[in-house]
Design an enzyme around this catalytic site. Structure first.
Site, PDB file in Angstrom:
ATOM      1  N   ASP A   1       0.809  -1.214   0.000  1.00 37.93           N
ATOM      2  CA  ASP A   1       0.000   0.000   0.000  1.00 37.93           C
ATOM      3  C   ASP A   1       0.843   1.264   0.000  1.00 37.93           C
ATOM      4  O   ASP A   1       0.330   2.358  -0.235  1.00 37.93           O
ATOM      5  CB  ASP A   1      -0.867   0.030   1.271  1.00 37.93           C
ATOM      6  CG  ASP A   1      -2.209  -0.647   1.067  1.00 37.93           C
ATOM      7  OD1 ASP A   1      -2.591  -0.839  -0.089  1.00 37.93           O
ATOM      8  OD2 ASP A   1      -2.847  -0.986   2.076  1.00 37.93           O
TER       9      ASP A   1
HETATM   10  C1  GLC Z   1      -1.564  -3.667   5.398  1.00 34.91           C
HETATM   11  C2  GLC Z   1      -2.790  -3.730   4.523  1.00 34.91           C
HETATM   12  C3  GLC Z   1      -2.604  -4.640   3.342  1.00 34.91           C
HETATM   13  C4  GLC Z   1      -1.342  -4.317   2.635  1.00 34.91           C
HETATM   14  C5  GLC Z   1      -0.156  -4.297   3.575  1.00 34.91           C
HETATM   15  C6  GLC Z   1       1.106  -3.833   2.920  1.00 34.91           C
HETATM   16  O1  GLC Z   1      -1.411  -4.856   6.074  1.00 34.91           O
HETATM   17  O2  GLC Z   1      -3.913  -4.158   5.263  1.00 34.91           O
HETATM   18  O3  GLC Z   1      -3.687  -4.537   2.457  1.00 34.91           O
HETATM   19  O4  GLC Z   1      -1.162  -5.264   1.634  1.00 34.91           O
HETATM   20  O5  GLC Z   1      -0.423  -3.407   4.634  1.00 34.91           O
HETATM   21  O6  GLC Z   1       1.093  -2.491   2.625  1.00 34.91           O
HETATM   22  C1  GLC Z   2      -0.537   2.577   5.974  1.00 32.48           C
HETATM   23  C2  GLC Z   2       0.213   1.354   6.380  1.00 32.48           C
HETATM   24  C3  GLC Z   2      -0.114   0.174   5.532  1.00 32.48           C
HETATM   25  C4  GLC Z   2      -1.598   0.026   5.389  1.00 32.48           C
HETATM   26  C5  GLC Z   2      -2.246   1.323   4.926  1.00 32.48           C
HETATM   27  C6  GLC Z   2      -3.741   1.144   4.891  1.00 32.48           C
HETATM   28  O1  GLC Z   2      -0.081   3.046   4.784  1.00 32.48           O
HETATM   29  O2  GLC Z   2       1.600   1.556   6.365  1.00 32.48           O
HETATM   30  O3  GLC Z   2       0.420  -0.974   6.130  1.00 32.48           O
HETATM   31  O4  GLC Z   2      -1.891  -0.966   4.486  1.00 32.48           O
HETATM   32  O5  GLC Z   2      -1.915   2.346   5.816  1.00 32.48           O
HETATM   33  O6  GLC Z   2      -4.473   2.282   4.844  1.00 32.48           O
END
Ligand code: GLC
Ligand code: GLC
Length: 817
Positions: A487
């Site tokens: 993300d």
């Molecule tokens: C969080 C989110 C997931 C994403 C991950 C890596 O765990 O829930 O959707 O893939 O972060 O950014």
């Molecule tokens: C933030 C976190 C990531 C997550 C995302 C979701 O960027 O670092 O892990 O998936 O929020 O909104």
């Protein structure tokens, strides 16, 4: 240092001191009514949706960290001393303390002033309520005259509004107090037909329903005025902060024990039967009263608790292992499976690190969560798949999240995370492999929740596949969109304004930045889809999927291979990310794991070479970091990933979710020693002894462990709600122990440490119970050549699915070199 121990027999974690480094929590409820509960009784409850139907109030990021919850106060009416049997909120020194977190329940017991109190918190199956069963014992030689006070702060339903809209909310709160039951009915007079109730099995000496009267001005939870003076105020909330507190007098002879039950519940009335008498503003209690009466009766509570236990015996009984490793055993047999239930239920919405108002159920998250859950309650997995796919866009893209209460896509967040659609293919594949329920593919499912747009689920999978082909970048790799699995890899965001959401702000057109990770995922999903198409009698379509997968593989070799590992992505300038030419972030974990899982590099040694690079550059004793070197400054063209200080979260943290991808890759190249070693590094049970460093619960995975670039390397964060749960469960059960579901049956393909002499697994699968014994007399890491099934040898390593037998099926597998 250890703060407790595992009681594997009882399937409990026993916390033996209340001041754990962070609150160590558990979940109550696993159907529609849920609660979070910490080892000091902190937390809150909600019905179905932590944002829209919150029963009790909780203030996040508090100091101390965890205040507010299901509190009880005991008061000695003679000495006037009072304390909290769960330690918080008074934090009075207790002579004994023990918290047992179990499967769907928590028992907090303590002794102070020779008075023992043990409270069992749980949610009966099939109900929308929770029980607090309190047992108080007088261990004195003299009679004890005690007062017991309950305390629970009601939330005014919509948790976001509750946190912000004070000008209105300080005037709307309403309660009713009838027959000792406190009814919380804010907004019931207008558009709500639900209310909460808080009941007690004893005759009340008094009650309070106005928080500030109960506490007293300028006082706090550690010193409520009502408790201090030993007498409720009988306050009736009108606006301000509705609260529930019962006052019960408990007089105990020496050695005597008394049981007191509190019931906190959620109830709905038919819209036309809200009030009784009909023209009044009084809650119609006809349907709620029998429920309350039932659970104020100790016999029914005991029976419901027993049923809960049996339910978990049953759920966990689907897969049980006895291996030489105690940490693997207890994670597989108990805690990892249990955590998978929580992630299935909550997605990433409500934990002590997810506020319950920020996120609904994620499309990619929920599909991945199925991997660890589907074997426990396949019918719920099925329902989830249909709900998720109904939010899919006609383009094949997906709403990134949906609200569990409305089951609608979340428009604020929208779509454009270009990995999302493929997880649906993998989720559906996992479901069919578990159940053999091919009929699910014919279910008519809407797009974008639009009536009339129904198409068979299979058509949704087709569109998921096409979505990527319609979004190919300059190198022939999939365009990344807002982000892929990571993300925080926001290659089109270019954000220079404080406070902008990295995930939703997109400044670039998005026609250049590409993801090698999605390329790998596409190959993996296409192969899965091809296998499904074959079974549907669509061989040409299957060939087409495989041909496109092969094409993509070629592109990966051409533009996604860096010489010793896979490149991660291309940025908006067309430059590689995760390549030796980069200064920072030369190598990323995700594309290594995903490409190898998709089979890329298995035939020509590239997979092995890649895994050596991972071992050399990313692996640490606390797990495998996400990227290396960490980003030391903010790169506008990278986005959120470079916003985190080095070593945390997506910036070179050990993001546990993707460690299993490497572990699976290691099993695919037959390296059982290393696969299990990596598995153990992040196994919370194996980290129990370093509690002061790890800090999070030793019985569940955390999303992240600080990486080698962080000052707190080894410190875990964000426990409970993480894709780590499903992926680790999937990895240990299906790839290391290697009892793997396939479309045609169970595959037996363990890849284990050479020093293991063997192990046994009990697996319930499509109506049969398999008792599988794996023998490893010659110290192999892999290689089942034949199986003996009920005494008869079969070739190959697949146990074909068959009609339910009356007896368990006995299987012996021998590893041969
Ligand atoms: C969080 C989110 C997931 C994403 C991950 C890596 O765990 O829930 O959707 O893939 O972060 O950014
Ligand atoms: C933030 C976190 C990531 C997550 C995302 C979701 O960027 O670092 O892990 O998936 O929020 O909104």
């Amino acid at each position: 240092m250890k703060y407790g121990h595992f009681d594997d027999q009882q399937r409990e974690y026993v916390i033996s001191q209340p001041d754990t480094p962070l609150p160590w929590m558990n979940y109550l409820g696993c159907e529609s009514y849920f609660g979070l509960i910490s080892n000091t009784a902190g937390g809150y409850s909600f019905y179905r949706d932590a944002k829209l139907r919150r029963l009790s109030r909780y203030r996040y990021n508090n100091a101390p960290f965890d205040v507010g919850g299901r509190y009880l106060y005991l008061r000695d009416n003679e000495s006037e001393k009072f304390w909290s049997p769960s330690w918080q909120p008074t934090r009075t020194k207790l002579d004994k303390y023990e918290c047992r977190h179990g499967m769907g329940y928590t028992i907090i017991g303590s002794t102070a002033n020779k008075i023992e109190a043990q409270t069992t918190y749980f949610v009966p199956l099939g109900e929308t309520l929770e029980i607090w069963k309190v047992k108080i014992t007088n261990h004195r030689k003299t009679p004890a005259k005690l007062s017991l006070f309950s305390s629970l702060e009601f939330c005014l339903w919509d948790a976001q509004d509750d946190n912000t809209n004070f000008q209105r909310n300080f005037s709307t709160g309403q309660v009713e107090i009838v027959d000792g039951v406190i009814y919380h009915k804010t907004e019931y007079r207008e558009r709500r037909n639900h209310f909460a109730y808080f009941a007690c099995s004893e005759k009340l000496a008094g009650y309070d329903t106005q928080r500030d009267t109960f506490l007293g001005a300028y006082r706090s939870w550690d010193n409520p005025a009502a408790v201090a003076r030993g007498k409720s105020f009988n306050s009736v909330a009108c606006g301000w902060a509705p609260h529930g507190s019962h006052h019960v007098k408990v007089n105990l002879k020496p050695g005597q024990t008394k049981e007191i039950i509190f019931v906190l519940g959620y109830h709905e009335n038919a819209v036309d039967k809200k009030f009784s008498p009909p023209n009044s503003q009084t809650i119609n209690k006809t349907t709620v009263k029998p429920v309350i009466a039932k659970y104020l009766d100790g016999k029914n509570v005991a029976a419901a608790f027993q049923k809960l236990k049996e339910n978990w015996d049953n759920l966990l009984g689907t897969y049980q292992v006895t291996s030489p490793d105690i940490h693997a055993n207890r994670m597989v047999n108990i805690w990892n499976a249990y955590q998978c239930m929580a992630t299935f239920n909550m997605s990433r919405s409500a934990s002590f690190y997810e506020s319950g108002i920020g996120r609904g159920l994620g499309f990619r998250d929920s599909n991945q969560d199925l991997l660890g859950f589907v074997h426990m309650v396949p019918s719920r997995a099925r329902e989830r798949i249909l709900d998720l796919s109904a939010t899919q866009l006609k383009s094949g893209g997906a709403f990134h999240q949906y609200q569990p209460l409305t089951k609608r896509g979340n428009h604020e967040l929208g779509s454009n995370f270009n990995d999302d659609p493929h997880w649906l293919i993998l989720g559906v594949g996992a479901y069919i492999k578990e159940t053999g329920d091919w009929k699910i593919l014919d279910e008519p499912v809407q797009f974008e929740n639009e009536a009339g747009s129904e198409q068979p689920l299979y058509e949704h999978l087709r569109r998921s596949f096409n979505y990527t082909l319609e979004r190919i970048g300059p190198h022939g790799l999939p365009l990344i969109g807002r982000a892929d699995w990571n993300d925080c890899l926001n290659l089109n965001c270019f954000s220079d304004t404080p406070g902008q959401s990295f995930q939703t702000t997109t400044n670039k057109e998005g026609k250049v930045a590409e993801s090698v990770f999605i390329a790998g995922l596409f190959v993996l999903a296409s192969k899965e889809l091809a296998a499904i198409a074959v079974k549907r009698g669509l061989p040409d379509e299957a060939k087409y999927y495989l041909a496109e997968a092969a094409k993509m593989e070629k592109v990966i070799y051409q533009h996604g291979w860096d010489g010793e590992w896979f490149i991660r992505a291309y940025n908006d300038f067309g430059q590689p990310i995760g390549s030796k030419v980069c200064k920072e972030g030369k190598i990323f974990i995700e594309s290594q794991g995903m490409c190898i899982m998709a089979g890329v590099g298995l035939d020509d040694g590239k997979a092995k070479l890649t895994l050596e690079s991972v071992n050399k550059r990313l692996a640490t004793k606390h797990g495998i970091v996400l990227n290396n070197p960490a980003f030391t400054k903010y790169y506008i063209e990278m986005g959120e990933i470079s916003s985190y200080p080095p070593g945390y979260k997506e910036n070179a943290g050990i993001f546990c979710h993707n460690n299993p991808w490497i572990i699976i890759a290691e099993t695919m190249v037959g390296n059982g020693n290393r696969a299990f070693d990596y598995y153990t590094r992040i196994n919370p049970s194996a980290r129990e002894n370093i509690g002061d460093l790890h800090r999070c619960e030793p019985y569940v995975y955390a999303q992240m462990i600080a990486g080698k670039d962080a000052p707190t390397h080894g410190e875990a964060k964000n426990s409970w709600l993480t894709g780590t749960a499903a992926w680790n469960y999937f990895t240990i059960t299906q790839w290391i122990l290697g009892i793997r579901t396939g479309f045609d049956g169970l595959v037996v393909d363990p890849v284990i440490p050479a020093k293991w002499k063997g192990f046994t697994v009990t697996r319930k699968f499509r109506g049969n119970t398999y008792l599988i014994e794996v023998k490893n007399p010659n110290g192999q890491q892999r290689g089942v050549k034949k199986l003996v099934v009920d005494g008869k040898e079969i070739t190959g390593n697949i146990l074909p699915a068959c009609a339910p037998q009356s007896e368990p099926i006995r299987v012996v597998a021998v590893l041969e070199g």
